[in-house]
Design an enzyme around this catalytic site. Sequence first.
Site, mmCIF file in Angstrom:
data_model
loop_
_atom_site.group_PDB
_atom_site.id
_atom_site.type_symbol
_atom_site.label_atom_id
_atom_site.label_comp_id
_atom_site.label_asym_id
_atom_site.label_seq_id
_atom_site.Cartn_x
_atom_site.Cartn_y
_atom_site.Cartn_z
ATOM 1 N N LYS A 11 39.168 44.258 41.704
ATOM 2 C CA LYS A 11 39.506 43.434 43.079
ATOM 3 C C LYS A 11 38.011 42.982 43.391
ATOM 4 O O LYS A 11 36.840 43.592 43.187
ATOM 5 C CB LYS A 11 39.935 44.403 44.156
ATOM 6 C CG LYS A 11 41.335 44.974 43.675
ATOM 7 C CD LYS A 11 42.314 44.000 43.900
ATOM 8 C CE LYS A 11 43.700 44.344 43.367
ATOM 9 N NZ LYS A 11 43.940 44.562 42.216
ATOM 10 N N ASP A 12 37.891 42.174 44.612
ATOM 11 C CA ASP A 12 36.765 41.289 44.833
ATOM 12 C C ASP A 12 35.775 42.265 45.748
ATOM 13 O O ASP A 12 36.552 43.292 46.070
ATOM 14 C CB ASP A 12 37.294 40.119 45.673
ATOM 15 C CG ASP A 12 38.070 39.079 45.098
ATOM 16 O OD1 ASP A 12 37.611 38.225 44.759
ATOM 17 O OD2 ASP A 12 39.436 39.428 45.062
#
Length: 332
Positions: free
Chosen positions: A60-61
């Site tokens: 995930k970012d």
Amino acid sequence: MAFAPEDFRVDELPLYEPEGEGDHTFVRVEKRLRTTEEVARALARAAGVRPRDVGYAGRKDRVAVTTQWFSVPGLEPSSALALELPGAHVLEAVRHRHKLRTGHLRGNRFRIVLSDADPAYVRERVDVLARDGMPNRFGAQRFGRDGDNAERGSRLLRGESAVRDRRSARFLVSALQSAVFNAVLAEREPPLGRLERGDVAILHGSGGLFRVDDPEAEQARADAFEISATGPVFGTRRIEPSGAVADRERAILARWDIDLETLRPPRGIRLRGSRRALRIRPESVEVESATPGVVICFSLPAGSYATVLVEEIRNTDRPSDPDDTRHRAAVS
């Protein structure tokens, strides 16, 4: 593009729920300004296991507020709930029998604030993307802060670099696969919904693949978004296109010195290969006015990038020269 963490929220949509028993504990974590790898290492330290023993379905970012599941062997759920993690906290902890593997997710739900956007324009653009689909290219974050992950993966594949950490090596090689796919996508004549003879098409409902021998006969299904043309995630097992489609893919692979007939992945790296849809649709889209700007909520299938949707709304940060991907690595 730059976001404040609270302007970019990602919630993982799991493929299945933990069963409540087993040797692994599934831990749902909310993180902020932390990478998935950093959280995985912190969980490994807390459980006294190796980082590679901690599983997760996808990265995930970092510059975002995100929630996702991790699996940790030998960690009591009660201990997991009591953990204090830098930049993260545990929301749930439930036992499960197996390790969480890459790709074990349905998709992701996003909430993005565009503070400088006109709501009417955004609604118009989102309506078009939800109807016709958006390019399914890999986002720039796939290629690393310096944009060199694909080149590093290429060196690994050529045997010019040693495999020291399998997880990192797999990610670098996957960045190379992503760069090849993006280059193929960049050379595709629009619209992406139009089929070509020799395409390998994917059935969006089931993921099944078939070669398109009669594009005119299949075009109605593509217009209904039941099927789409695909591009290569190259590997040793594959279904290949034919004709002009195959010629374009082989030419792009050659730019990276990749020959599928002689491809031999480094030891410890599985490189089976697959096909990826050239376009995907954002689902369950909601657009709301904000002060200032606009809030967009939507879901994407696993492996697709919200930042690409934002780029398509803004119509900026587009690849200018697909031939340059050999040296720039990231083409989006």
